[in-house]
Design a protein around this motif. Structure first.
Motif, mmCIF file in Angstrom:
data_model
loop_
_atom_site.group_PDB
_atom_site.id
_atom_site.type_symbol
_atom_site.label_atom_id
_atom_site.label_comp_id
_atom_site.label_asym_id
_atom_site.label_seq_id
_atom_site.Cartn_x
_atom_site.Cartn_y
_atom_site.Cartn_z
ATOM 1 N N LEU A 171 0.908 -1.377 -0.125
ATOM 2 C CA LEU A 171 0.056 -0.008 0.104
ATOM 3 C C LEU A 171 0.826 1.144 -0.061
ATOM 4 N N MET A 172 1.726 1.307 0.797
ATOM 5 C CA MET A 172 2.704 2.378 1.144
ATOM 6 C C MET A 172 3.328 2.746 -0.296
ATOM 7 N N ASN A 173 3.749 1.638 -0.938
ATOM 8 C CA ASN A 173 4.605 1.913 -2.093
ATOM 9 C C ASN A 173 3.777 2.159 -3.619
ATOM 10 N N ILE A 174 2.685 2.185 -3.304
ATOM 11 C CA ILE A 174 1.897 2.615 -4.721
ATOM 12 C C ILE A 174 2.169 3.919 -5.070
ATOM 13 N N LYS A 175 1.972 4.819 -4.026
ATOM 14 C CA LYS A 175 2.494 6.133 -4.227
ATOM 15 C C LYS A 175 1.864 6.811 -5.415
ATOM 16 N N GLY A 176 0.512 6.533 -5.616
ATOM 17 C CA GLY A 176 -0.359 7.045 -6.797
ATOM 18 C C GLY A 176 -0.840 8.482 -6.417
ATOM 19 N N ASN A 177 -1.870 8.811 -7.015
ATOM 20 C CA ASN A 177 -2.183 10.292 -7.286
ATOM 21 C C ASN A 177 -3.708 10.499 -6.579
ATOM 22 N N GLU A 178 -4.436 9.385 -6.199
ATOM 23 C CA GLU A 178 -5.679 9.444 -5.681
ATOM 24 C C GLU A 178 -5.817 9.470 -4.123
ATOM 25 N N SER A 179 -6.382 10.219 -3.436
ATOM 26 C CA SER A 179 -6.745 9.860 -2.010
ATOM 27 C C SER A 179 -7.401 8.748 -1.812
ATOM 28 N N VAL A 180 -7.364 8.085 -0.625
ATOM 29 C CA VAL A 180 -7.973 6.928 -0.146
ATOM 30 C C VAL A 180 -9.569 7.715 0.168
ATOM 31 N N GLU A 181 -9.828 8.663 0.445
ATOM 32 C CA GLU A 181 -11.337 8.985 0.735
ATOM 33 C C GLU A 181 -11.767 9.181 -0.704
ATOM 34 N N SER A 182 -11.327 9.583 -1.656
ATOM 35 C CA SER A 182 -11.714 9.759 -2.906
ATOM 36 C C SER A 182 -12.265 8.260 -3.460
#
Lengths: 254, 658, 222
Positions: B511-522
């Motif tokens: 999870l920590m390494n995904i480092k994507g662009n969209e927040s969990v909340e979204s």
């Protein structure tokens, strides 16, 4: 109710962990609806922080309907903000106006150390309850619920005391950081009910001893706690605890 | 796999007594050697931990909140049912049993429900003995009120804060055991996996949410009391932290999930006000005792509520269901509100609301009060003033809450309400002993599926939570642990613990390494929207099929584009949330699969394909009189197991509240 | 209550503050009553007689020891409370609005008490020392009335006394009802009576005290 939108400046306490020393960060949020709750405004701010690659602000919250007692922000110099008889989660943005600067701090008390940002450790409250905030009745020991009628007035008073949500606003606002309102609410609830009678004396003595051990301050009857309590718990409970303690300690044989 | 519900043989009303009389016991000296893990400290968890501690077991209790007192049971408002018949209105264990089975639309297990009704009275006794300040009459005896779906007054309450008072009672019992050393409390801890050894649950991996450290805990048995999963819809009346993670981890380790699609949409919640909305607030069902629900008779009527004359108001519940009126069960009331709003009769700015009006109640109570003081021709204003006082005493805190949220005064204007997700009847499949399909792993309270069928009646959740914790598990757990007395505590260096911890750690790293662009909340919001639109108050095959595909896509996107700031070795609320949302996404898929499979309408599950001519839910007992227990088979893959439901006593009929 | 609890527990400290406070409240009634004899306008005759009795009667002198003990206890406990209460919040709020929830004087008992203590040092040096010197030093009857007349002929002393009495006023405004609360005497029905009595007491005591230096300074007395 008229709805409106506002831009705000927030000055928020940031602290990495319990060892770190903290500081204030200033953030601005735009286009906040007056219909939002204060925590929803914080959600917006946190999304904004995440977006810009920063860490969101940690704060305690859970039920968001004013009953779990988790939320705990000192907003603009008052616990749970400017509304009376209210929790942070139930504070709505129509309490503020466009252009306001809002200062948000954690509860400040030696007995409530900061864990991170606005999150504090209120374990002291649990330990006070462990010291005697219960009736020692094992499951299955109970008699019929209606076997013991209780004066409605007393039952109502006990209920009022029992409505405490353990948020800690009383400690946060007290100039002495005293926990007397919290402790007295539990002592009162159980002292008012006949079920609490057998442990009445030891309960108040032990709970007060634990309260003192935790490092809370002493009550000087400013009554700020009652004014800021989200559930409006009365300081009459503190007087009752004083009576209980006086009676118990004078009568005690040790 | 054949599911054995382990319902004891014999007559319905003797089953529980017989069971208790023959169940295996653990002697006190052995209890001290047995360790039990309890996950969650709501009504079920706190009462179970306290009761087991009292018995002498070594208990470890876990909650993710900062204190066990904050579990979401605290927010329950209305009350708790018990077959006490204090009101002499014909209540009995049988009636409570009957109402609950019927209210659940004949999708609950009779044996469990009967036991629930049997122990209900003892719960009230226990709570009163603990100092729970229930409402009382002037004579000093307990007061009751009525609730939806019943015609007797069997609900005990403490103003609008019954859940709070009951939870604080259980919490104080729990803290007493902590003080006595029988229970060790781990707050701000989240369970992240069940540890299995030789096919039995033997412990958990938990994460300390303050410093991020993973911990191994052994237990001879593990009790999941982790609540419901309504937050899969993003917006619900659940607390922000309520999650399915503990139950979901158990599911993935072999515990079947029962009736996941059975969701309760509560009719009286404060409507959504905008996109910023983070949660919904319930207005207790008890308000339907005195409040009348209506919409204008004319569609798109934009007049103020108080400007609409009496004859132009449609009290649609009273019109459609004269026998129960405003007190029909929740599923019925919710659908009726949705029907009116969809047809264009909704009120408020969003038109997605109906009125809950206290004007009549205020007048009625005012007249009674005036009569009490000997004034038989009181002035209108006095009546209203006195009536408001009575209403304030009964519902004051709820009215205050409404005003804080909406800025409107409900004493003057009718409240606007709309249905919202409130409770999940589905949950981990358990047998009569509350044991899941994994030996040694139990599920209590809302976390299990067992007692409410397809729709829960008001004031029954508190009853079930405390029944499971105080009066059921202390007996049934002994039956399992009696055979475990020779099992010494297993050292957590055991490879099974190491493997489980590694798996948890790997997932966190991933999870920590995904480092994507969209927040969990979204992601959570997007999941919620799919669920509410397609697996909400009305469901159909087409929508559900689409939803499944959408959720699978969402899952892929989540695991490649989620953004979690911060570090795993510290307090990281985004990481906590990410783990929970990841599990919600998987659960959402299963819920849609279950809803798609159940091609009938029952209780809160309304399949548009299966309704009567006047739009009521139509069951299909020939094909669906079973519990759907889903077995996890791997990523997006489940196998359906059916536990047939047999009704010895209550014969299923079309529910009617007309 | 064990002695230890009385002095070390939070509630014990409140009780000692309240008990000694009550004692001081009672003392002030005696003090103001005797001093008010100056307003009889008899050239201080009655006043001096009563004062002489008070300084020579052995019961009164015994009670005096109690008074000082109570006062010292009140001061020490007050200081301990102040210290502990300050320590209970090591980091202060950046933004704080206590005026929203409590009165300034209820929050300022330490400050008001300190002012009173300073005032008391001055007050005792003016009148108490002289009385004791007269008691043990000579056989000349001590004319306290004249001593007052002389002391209050200086404006700065009058001003200092006025400040002292104002501090006393606010100290009592909170202290009177606070003592009842600390002893657990908070009852819905009697609370308004206690508050009214507290206000009445405080106003009467303080007005009388403040009139004394003024009366001498402006020569209102014969």
């Amino acid at each position: 109710m008229e709805h409106y939108h506002m831009n705000l400046t927030l000055k928020v306490w940031r602290q990495k962990n319990s060892q770190a020393s903290g500081n204030f960060d200033t953030h601005s949020v735009k286009n906040i609806s007056s219909e939002m709750s204060f925590l929803e405004m914080f959600d917006v701010l946190n999304e904004q922080l995440i977006e810009s690659g920063k860490e969101p602000i940690a704060f305690d919250h859970d039920c968001r309907e004013g009953i779990c007692g988790a939320c705990s922000m000192y907003i603009d110099g008052q616990p749970h903000g400017p509304w009376q008889k209210n929790t942070t989660c139930q504070l709505h943005m129509r309490a503020f106006k466009d252009g306001d600067t809002i200062v948000v701090e954690p509860w400040r008390s030696k007995a409530f150390p900061v864990i991170k940002d606005l999150v504090v450790d209120r374990g002291a409250f649990d330990r006070i309850i462990q010291a005697g905030g219960y009736i020692s009745v094992n499951t299955g020991n109970a008699v019929d619920a209606n076997a013991l009628p209780i004066d409605k007035k007393k039952a109502d008073d006990a209920f009022d005391a029992a409505s405490c949500i353990g948020c800690g606003a009383c400690v946060a606002t007290c100039k002495n950081g005293s926990a007397m309102l919290f402790v007295s609410a539990k002592v009162s609830q159980l002292a008012l009910l006949p079920q609490g009678e057998p442990e009445r004396q030891s309960r108040v003595l032990n709970m007060v001893a634990q309260m003192d051990k935790e490092g809370f301050g002493n009550c000087t009857n400013t009554y700020a706690c009652e004014a800021e309590c989200p559930k409006g718990i009365s300081v009459a409970n503190i007087a009752r605890m004083n009576r209980e303690y006086l009676g118990a300690s004078l009568g005690s044989e040790d | 796999m054949a599911l054995d519900s382990k319902i004891p043989a014999g007559e319905m009303k003797e089953k529980w007594n017989d069971y208790k009389g023959h169940v295996k016991l653990v002697n006190p000296a052995n209890k001290r050697k047995l360790e039990v893990i309890v996950i969650g400290t709501g009504l079920a968890g706190a009462s179970a931990a306290a009761a087991l501690g009292e018995m002498g077991y070594q208990v470890k209790a876990f909650c993710f909140q900062d204190s066990p007192r904050r579990a979401h049971s605290i927010a329950a408002q209305g009350g708790i049912n018990a077959a006490k018949n204090y009101q002499n209105d014909g209540d009995s264990v049988f009636r409570l049993f009957y109402d609950t089975v019927k209210g659940g639309d004949y999708r609950a297990r009779e044996g469990n429900v009967h036991r629930l009704a049997e122990v209900s009275a003892a719960i009230i006794d226990q709570c009163v003995a603990q100092g729970v300040p229930f409402a009382r009459e002037y004579g000093g005896l307990l007061s009751n009120r009525s609730f939806g779906g019943t015609q007797v007054q069997r609900t005990f309450y403490a103003a609008g804060q019954t859940g709070q008072q009951l939870l604080l009672g259980a919490y104080s019992a729990l803290e007493r055991q902590v003080a006595l050393g029988n229970v060790t409390m781990y707050s701000r801890h989240e369970m992240l996996d069940v540890v299995m050894i030789d096919g039995k649950a033997r412990g958990i991996i938990a994460r300390d949410l303050v410093n991020g450290k993973l911990e191994r805990h052994f237990g001879h048995a593990v009790l999941l009391c982790s609540g419901g999963y309504g937050n899969v819809f993003y917006l619900s009346t659940n607390a922000m932290g309520s999650n399915v993670t503990a139950a979901w981890k158990a599911h993935k380790k072999g515990a079947f999930f029962g009736n996941p699609c059975f969701t309760q949409i509560h009719p009286t919640c404060i409507p959504v006000s905008g996109d910023h909305q983070s949660k919904l607030t319930l207005m207790s069902e008890s308000l339907r005792n005195d409040g009348r629900i209506w919409v204008p008779k004319q569609a798109n009527d934009s007049r103020k509520a108080t400007d609409i004359p009496e004859e132009e108001r449609d009290y649609y519940l009273e019109r459609r269901y004269p026998a129960f009126g405003n007190l029909v069960p929740r599923d019925v009331a919710s659908r009726a509100a949705k029907e009116r709003c969809d047809a264009g009769f909704g009120v408020g700015t969003t038109k997605m609301a109906v009125y809950l009006d206290f004007a009549d109640a205020i007048k009625r109570y005012g007249k009674i009060e005036a009569g009490k003081s000997g004034n038989h021709s009181p002035a209108e204003a006095d009546v209203i003033a006195m009536g408001k006082k009575v209403v304030a005493e009964k519902y004051g805190n709820l009215f205050e809450m409404y005003e804080k949220i909406t800025g409107e005064n409900p004493y003057e204007l009718p409240m606007r309400i709309y249905p919202a997700v409130h409770y999940t009847m589905g949950g981990l499949w358990v047998d009569y002993e509350l044991q899941t399909t994994v030996p040694g792993l139990y599920a209590l309270g809302e976390a299990n599926f067992s007692d409410h069928g397809a729709n829960r009646l008001g004031a029954s959740a508190l009853m079930q939570g405390l029944a499971d914790g105080y009066f059921v598990i202390p007996y049934t757990l002994g039956n399992y642990l009696a055979d475990e007395i020779r099992t010494a505590a297993i050292n957590t260096d055991h490879p099974a613990f190491a493997d489980a911890e590694k798996a948890v750690n790997d997932r966190i790293n991933q999870l920590m390494n995904i480092k994507g662009n969209e927040s969990v909340e979204s992601f959570h919001k997007r999941l919620g929207k799919i669920m509410w639109d397609k697996c909400g108050m009305a469901r159909n095959a087409q929508g559900l099929t689409q939803a499944i595909a959408e959720i699978q896509r969402l899952k892929k996107e989540f695991w490649s584009n989620v953004k979690i700031p911060g570090d795993k070795n510290e307090m990281n609320t985004e990481l906590d949330k990410a783990g929970r949302v990841a599990d919600f996404i998987e659960l959402g898929e299963l819920m849609c699969i279950d809803a798609l499979n159940r091609n009938e309408s029952c209780g809160g599950h309304f399949r548009e394909e299966s309704q009567t001519e006047d739009g009521e839910a139509k069951r299909d007992d020939d094909n669906y009189s079973y519990v759907a227990a889903w077995e996890y088979k791997g990523d997006s893959s489940w196998e359906l197991n059916k536990e047939p439901l047999e009704f010895e006593i209550v014969k299923p009929t079309q529910r009617s509240y007309k | 209550m064990t002695w230890k609890q009385l002095f070390t527990s939070s509630l014990g400290k409140k009780f000692t503050m309240a008990f000694t406070g009550f004692f001081l409240i009672l003392f002030l009634i005696v003090h103001v009553t005797i001093n008010a004899c100056i307003f009889l306008n008899d050239g201080g005759q009655t006043y001096n007689t009563v004062a002489h009795f008070m300084s020579h009667n052995w019961i009164v002198r015994f009670l005096e020891i109690g008074l000082f003990a109570g006062l010292i206890l009140h001061i020490i406990q007050g200081l301990v409370l102040w210290k502990q209460n300050r320590d209970a919040r090591p980091i202060k709020y950046y933004s704080n609005k206590p005026e929203k929830n409590s009165t300034w004087y209820s929050r300022s008992m330490g400050l008001l008490g300190t002012l009173l203590l300073l005032f008391l040092v001055m007050h005792l040096s003016h009148f108490y020392v002289g009385t004791k010197v007269a008691l043990y030093g000579g056989d000349q009857p001590h004319n306290l009335y004249n001593e007052m007349r002389e002391t209050f002929s200086y404006w700065w002393i009058v001003a200092a006394y006025i400040i002292g009495v104002i501090a006393l006023f606010w100290h009592l405004m909170h202290g009177f009802q606070s003592a009842f609360q600390s002893l657990g005497l908070n009852h819905k029905r009697y609370r308004p009576i206690i508050q009214a009595a507290g206000l009445g007491y405080t106003v009467i005591i303080c007005v009388l005290f403040i009139l004394m230096p003024l009366a001498f300074y402006f020569n209102w007395l014969a």
